[in-house]
Design a protein around this motif. Structure first.
Motif, PDB file in Angstrom:
ATOM      1  N   UNK A  68       0.822  -1.209   0.000  1.00 56.08           N
ATOM      2  CA  UNK A  68       0.000   0.000   0.000  1.00 56.08           C
ATOM      3  C   UNK A  68       0.860   1.264   0.000  1.00 56.08           C
ATOM      4  N   UNK A  69       2.083   1.141   0.511  1.00 59.62           N
ATOM      5  CA  UNK A  69       2.999   2.287   0.539  1.00 59.62           C
ATOM      6  C   UNK A  69       3.713   2.473  -0.796  1.00 59.62           C
ATOM      7  N   UNK A  70       3.371   1.631  -1.769  1.00 59.25           N
ATOM      8  CA  UNK A  70       3.952   1.766  -3.103  1.00 59.25           C
ATOM      9  C   UNK A  70       5.309   1.123  -3.269  1.00 59.25           C
ATOM     10  N   UNK A  71       5.660   0.225  -2.353  1.00 59.80           N
ATOM     11  CA  UNK A  71       6.952  -0.467  -2.446  1.00 59.80           C
ATOM     12  C   UNK A  71       6.731  -1.944  -2.739  1.00 59.80           C
ATOM     13  N   UNK A  72       7.763  -2.594  -3.293  1.00 56.08           N
ATOM     14  CA  UNK A  72       7.678  -4.017  -3.600  1.00 56.08           C
ATOM     15  C   UNK A  72       7.895  -4.817  -2.309  1.00 56.08           C
ATOM     16  N   UNK A  73       6.854  -5.495  -1.812  1.00 60.97           N
ATOM     17  CA  UNK A  73       6.974  -6.140  -0.495  1.00 60.97           C
ATOM     18  C   UNK A  73       7.886  -7.366  -0.470  1.00 60.97           C
ATOM     19  N   UNK A  74       7.917  -8.111  -1.569  1.00 60.27           N
ATOM     20  CA  UNK A  74       8.596  -9.404  -1.540  1.00 60.27           C
ATOM     21  C   UNK A  74       9.368  -9.655  -2.828  1.00 60.27           C
ATOM     22  N   UNK A  75      10.580 -10.170  -2.685  1.00 58.14           N
ATOM     23  CA  UNK A  75      11.365 -10.593  -3.842  1.00 58.14           C
ATOM     24  C   UNK A  75      11.525 -12.103  -3.795  1.00 58.14           C
ATOM     25  N   UNK A  76      11.263 -12.761  -4.944  1.00 55.85           N
ATOM     26  CA  UNK A  76      11.440 -14.205  -5.056  1.00 55.85           C
ATOM     27  C   UNK A  76      12.203 -14.526  -6.334  1.00 55.85           C
ATOM     28  N   UNK A  77      13.026 -15.564  -6.277  1.00 56.97           N
ATOM     29  CA  UNK A  77      13.798 -16.006  -7.452  1.00 56.97           C
ATOM     30  C   UNK A  77      13.225 -17.333  -7.928  1.00 56.97           C
ATOM     31  N   UNK A 120       8.210 -10.259 -12.212  1.00 55.10           N
ATOM     32  CA  UNK A 120       9.132 -11.070 -13.027  1.00 55.10           C
ATOM     33  C   UNK A 120       9.832 -12.155 -12.213  1.00 55.10           C
ATOM     34  N   UNK A 121       9.169 -12.644 -11.179  1.00 55.64           N
ATOM     35  CA  UNK A 121       9.819 -13.618 -10.282  1.00 55.64           C
ATOM     36  C   UNK A 121      10.240 -14.896 -11.008  1.00 55.64           C
ATOM     37  N   UNK A 122       9.499 -15.280 -12.066  1.00 51.92           N
ATOM     38  CA  UNK A 122       9.815 -16.523 -12.766  1.00 51.92           C
ATOM     39  C   UNK A 122      10.941 -16.359 -13.790  1.00 51.92           C
ATOM     40  N   UNK A 123      11.436 -15.148 -13.928  1.00 59.36           N
ATOM     41  CA  UNK A 123      12.625 -14.933 -14.762  1.00 59.36           C
ATOM     42  C   UNK A 123      13.785 -14.420 -13.915  1.00 59.36           C
ATOM     43  N   UNK A 124      13.629 -14.495 -12.593  1.00 63.04           N
ATOM     44  CA  UNK A 124      14.647 -13.992 -11.667  1.00 63.04           C
ATOM     45  C   UNK A 124      15.471 -15.135 -11.083  1.00 63.04           C
ATOM     46  N   UNK A 125      16.799 -15.024 -11.224  1.00 57.25           N
ATOM     47  CA  UNK A 125      17.738 -15.970 -10.627  1.00 57.25           C
ATOM     48  C   UNK A 125      18.147 -15.463  -9.244  1.00 57.25           C
ATOM     49  N   UNK A 147      17.510  -2.064  -2.950  1.00 56.01           N
ATOM     50  CA  UNK A 147      16.295  -1.523  -2.354  1.00 56.01           C
ATOM     51  C   UNK A 147      15.062  -1.708  -3.209  1.00 56.01           C
ATOM     52  N   UNK A 148      15.143  -2.646  -4.175  1.00 59.45           N
ATOM     53  CA  UNK A 148      14.004  -2.887  -5.078  1.00 59.45           C
ATOM     54  C   UNK A 148      12.939  -3.782  -4.455  1.00 59.45           C
ATOM     55  N   UNK A 149      13.190  -4.282  -3.284  1.00 61.45           N
ATOM     56  CA  UNK A 149      12.226  -5.106  -2.552  1.00 61.45           C
ATOM     57  C   UNK A 149      12.511  -4.995  -1.075  1.00 61.45           C
ATOM     58  N   UNK A 150      11.511  -5.262  -0.250  1.00 64.86           N
ATOM     59  CA  UNK A 150      11.655  -5.048   1.195  1.00 64.86           C
ATOM     60  C   UNK A 150      11.972  -6.332   1.954  1.00 64.86           C
ATOM     61  N   UNK A 151      11.455  -7.467   1.477  1.00 64.28           N
ATOM     62  CA  UNK A 151      11.688  -8.734   2.179  1.00 64.28           C
ATOM     63  C   UNK A 151      11.959  -9.860   1.188  1.00 64.28           C
ATOM     64  N   UNK A 152      12.622 -10.887   1.697  1.00 66.24           N
ATOM     65  CA  UNK A 152      12.832 -12.119   0.928  1.00 66.24           C
ATOM     66  C   UNK A 152      13.118 -13.239   1.920  1.00 66.24           C
ATOM     67  N   UNK A 153      12.763 -14.449   1.550  1.00 68.06           N
ATOM     68  CA  UNK A 153      13.038 -15.602   2.415  1.00 68.06           C
ATOM     69  C   UNK A 153      14.345 -16.235   1.949  1.00 68.06           C
ATOM     70  N   UNK A 154      15.316 -16.304   2.841  1.00 67.45           N
ATOM     71  CA  UNK A 154      16.624 -16.855   2.477  1.00 67.45           C
ATOM     72  C   UNK A 154      17.172 -17.720   3.610  1.00 67.45           C
ATOM     73  N   UNK A 155      18.247 -18.433   3.297  1.00 69.70           N
ATOM     74  CA  UNK A 155      19.022 -19.118   4.308  1.00 69.70           C
ATOM     75  C   UNK A 155      20.224 -18.257   4.640  1.00 69.70           C
TER      76      UNK A 155
END
Length: 414
Positions: A175-184, A241-246, A257-265
């Motif tokens: 809602x704040x206009x930012x990308x909440x989640x990045x996935x590869x 474009x998550x399905x074209x992201x490595x 800063x193109x995304x705010x959160x991501x799930x990683x190890x």
């Protein structure tokens, strides 16, 4: 004339001595005991190169060759099947590949080695099979949600501790206009990190023991349906474009800063810090349920190693493992990668990993589900592919049907 003869004679003698010196160097080189060290973690190749250099300076008669290739675990499985087993190689306890190799006599018994005492017994004992250990734990991995601290502060967000709060936080960011989640989602190795967190928090080891022996109807199991719905709910917040992201693309975008959160190890921390050592990030436990006390950190032995039973140099191979699990070297490894060490006395110096480490120290952790599966790394690879197809098609019934067939197939192969 005499002078010229003397010069010629001197040159001949010098050449002879040089040749002898080269011959001695070659002979010394040939006398070195060469060991292959096969490990599949691309993010720590440079670290192990440094460790190998230190080890070889201490033991000049031993030469360690590190091998790291794409799809390492599948390559290892193929090599072992063809009788081309490395001297020392990465291995995970509990996992079916380890169990099979240990029970069939492929691995060297390490039970009575003194350096085993350096390791936290609760972690090391995962390697026990029929009272014996065939692997050594160096480090543990852990999965969490990495977040941009600056943006969290800007939007006055708190770290979510429940699933509902997590989704609410993602919505606020959107809602704040930012990308909440990045996935590869193009990267199979990244595909299953977040959804296995959900699966691991829903099904315990007893469930997998049952599934390994009997056909279970996943399509009608409300637990699987609930988990699958959460996967799709989470996916709604990923970039277009998550399905074209490595994985590397994701790391760069996240640091930018193109995304705010991501799930990683935690194994991805060195890769992020290489891009920007000053990047202001944090990591919190993945909130899989609405009960904070039931949310457990997904993880397991990450840097764990075995020795081939047929190695030409078993004592030298054991010396290398002993070297790696020395407290000072294990501390270097933890500091470099941000992993949670399995070696006693090693401190977690990365403050950003402290929330994960704290939960693990309290017993609030759960092992990777795929470590229990019949089929081992092959089943894990299939799970990733099936998950990728599910994320794209978004058909829960088809997803669970494919998983059913996968588990049935490996059970029959066994």
């Amino acid at each position: 004339m005499k002078t010229r003869n003397m010069i010629c004679c001197s040159l001949v003698i010098a050449s002879f001595l040089s040749a002898c010196s080269m011959a001695e160097d070659i002979q010394t080189e040939n006398k070195k005991k060469q060991l292959e060290f096969f490990q599949s973690k691309t993010n720590v190749v440079e670290f192990f190169d440094e460790m190998i250099e230190e080890f070889e300076s201490e033991y000049p008669d031993i030469e360690i060759k590190q091998v790291n290739v794409p799809g390492g675990m599948e390559v290892l499985k193929t090599r072992i099947a063809y009788g081309d087993m490395p001297d020392i190689f990465i291995t995970y306890p509990i996992e079916q590949d380890y169990v099979i190799r240990a029970t069939k006599g492929y691995l060297l018994d390490l039970t009575n080695e003194d350096f085993i005492n350096n390791i936290d017994s609760t972690i090391q004992n995962r390697y026990v099979i029929d009272g014996k250990m065939y692997g050594v734990a160096l480090s543990q991995n852990a999965v969490g949600v990495i977040y941009n601290k600056d943006i969290f502060e800007e939007l006055e967000l708190e770290i979510p501790k429940t699933w509902d709060h997590f989704i609410e936080t993602l919505k606020k960011i959107q809602a704040a206009g930012k990308q909440p989640l990045l996935m590869a989602n193009k990267d199979l190795e990244r595909i299953s990190v977040f959804n296995l967190s959900l699966v691991a928090n829903k099904f315990d080891s007893k469930y997998w023991e049952t599934l390994n022996k009997h056909h279970l109807d996943l399509k009608e199991d409300q637990r699987w349906i609930e988990v699958s719905k959460k996967m799709l709910e989470f996916l709604d917040f990923a970039q277009g474009d998550s399905f074209s992201t490595e994985g590397d693309d994701l790391n760069q975008a996240f640091v930018n800063g193109d995304g705010v959160m991501s799930v990683i190890g935690v194994w991805e921390i060195p890769n992020l810090e290489k891009i920007d050592a000053n990047f202001n990030y944090g990591i919190f436990p993945f909130p899989s349920t609405n009960d904070p006390e039931r949310n457990k950190v997904l993880g397991g032995v990450d840097g764990g190693f075995a020795i081939s039973a047929n190695t030409q140099y078993p004592e030298e191979a054991k010396k290398f493992l002993e070297f790696l699990v020395k407290k000072e070297n294990a501390q270097k490894f933890s500091d470099y990668e941000g992993n949670i060490s399995a070696v006693q006395g090693v401190k977690m110096n990365n403050a950003e990993v402290s929330l994960l480490a704290e939960q693990i120290s309290q017993g609030k952790s759960v092992n990777w589900p795929n470590h229990y599966w019949v089929g081992g790394t092959a089943a894990e690879e299939d799970f990733r592919k099936i998950s990728q197809q599910f994320f794209f098609e978004r058909d829960i019934h088809a997803y669970l049907e494919r998983l059913e067939r996968m588990f049935d197939t490996y059970r029959q192969i066994e």
